[in-house]
Scaffold this motif. Structure first.
Motif, PDB file in Angstrom:
ATOM      1  N   LEU A  18       0.800  -1.223   0.000  1.00  0.00           N
ATOM      2  CA  LEU A  18       0.000   0.000   0.000  1.00  0.00           C
ATOM      3  C   LEU A  18       0.837   1.279   0.000  1.00  0.00           C
ATOM      4  N   GLY A  21       1.001   4.040  -2.833  1.00  0.00           N
ATOM      5  CA  GLY A  21      -0.196   4.822  -3.127  1.00  0.00           C
ATOM      6  C   GLY A  21      -0.644   5.749  -2.014  1.00  0.00           C
ATOM      7  N   LEU A  22       0.075   5.770  -0.902  1.00  0.00           N
ATOM      8  CA  LEU A  22      -0.369   6.571   0.239  1.00  0.00           C
ATOM      9  C   LEU A  22      -0.300   8.076  -0.017  1.00  0.00           C
ATOM     10  N   GLN A  25      -3.231   9.686  -1.855  1.00  0.00           N
ATOM     11  CA  GLN A  25      -4.420   9.861  -1.019  1.00  0.00           C
ATOM     12  C   GLN A  25      -4.208  10.930   0.048  1.00  0.00           C
ATOM     13  N   ALA A  39      -6.468   4.227   0.054  1.00  0.00           N
ATOM     14  CA  ALA A  39      -5.447   3.466  -0.676  1.00  0.00           C
ATOM     15  C   ALA A  39      -5.797   1.982  -0.698  1.00  0.00           C
ATOM     16  N   TRP A  65       6.092   5.237   2.918  1.00  0.00           N
ATOM     17  CA  TRP A  65       6.118   5.812   1.569  1.00  0.00           C
ATOM     18  C   TRP A  65       7.544   6.136   1.140  1.00  0.00           C
TER      19      TRP A  65
END
Length: 221
Positions: A18, A21-22, A25, A39, A65
């Motif tokens: 994940l 893609g954090l 968002q 996400a 991230w």
């Protein structure tokens, strides 16, 4: 190459899946649970599992991230490609690769840096900056374990930090202003060997690492 989540993933695997893609968002929702759930929904991951994977707050999310950014940066060039470059070119290429990995998520990055700049998170932020600089130097082939190991990473952390400040507001084509700024800062680092001679030289002003890095960060472009 697309990456899929294992059928029965560990929490670490969920985090890694994940993490890329954090920031997208977080640009809308902030670095919070809402961003995690968004996400997860986009990635088709169970939201309860996502909550468990990111149960330690926004700094933990940002850290995940940044690790994903590091991985993307490392994948940009092969060891052979980097070996064919001069050391200055390697560092420049790796910094630019890291910026490229964050280019689509500048608002998420801006929000992340605002969180990391708060006093309770400064220690963690410093560790993240050091880790990024260490990763770049290792990819560039640096194997120093003496004084040079620390000075190289301290200097690159300063260069990278000041370049990020330019990058966040750069609206020039292909980030040409950021790249020109980075060129000048790297030139400062390449001149460090001359400055370092003052450490062991007799007489004259005593060398100050903090003062030198400060000049790298705040000297006019």
């Amino acid at each position: 190459m697309s990456v899929s989540l294992p059928e029965d993933p560990t929490l670490d695997e969920v985090r890694a899946f994940l993490a890329p893609g954090l920031a997208a968002q977080a640009a809308f929702d902030g670095w919070n649970k809402k961003a995690v759930l968004s996400a997860a929904e986009l990635a088709g991951v169970d939201q309860d599992l996502a909550r468990l994977a990111f149960n330690d707050g926004p700094v933990d999310m940002i850290d995940a991230w940044f690790q994903a950014v590091d991985a993307k940066m490392a994948a940009k060039y092969s060891a052979e490609e980097l070996a064919g470059m001069k050391i200055r070119e390697r560092i420049k290429a790796l910094v630019e690769a890291r910026l490229e990995a964050m280019a689509a998520d500048r608002e998420g990055l801006r929000r992340a840096l605002a969180i990391l700049a708060s006093p309770p998170h400064l220690r963690k932020a410093a560790k993240m900056g050091w880790r990024a600089a260490d990763k770049m130097w290792r990819l560039a082939g640096d194997t120093a374990t003496d004084y040079n190991h620390y000075t190289k990473r301290t200097l690159l952390s300063g260069v990278y930090g000041s370049t990020i400040s330019v990058f966040l507001d750069d609206e020039s084509k292909n980030y040409s202003e950021t790249k020109a700024f980075l060129d000048r800062r790297i030139e400062n680092v390449m001149q460090f060997e001359k400055v370092k001679a003052r450490v062991t030289g007799r007489g004259g002003d005593r060398f100050s690492m903090a003062r030198f890095v400060g000049r790298l960060r705040y000297r006019g472009a």
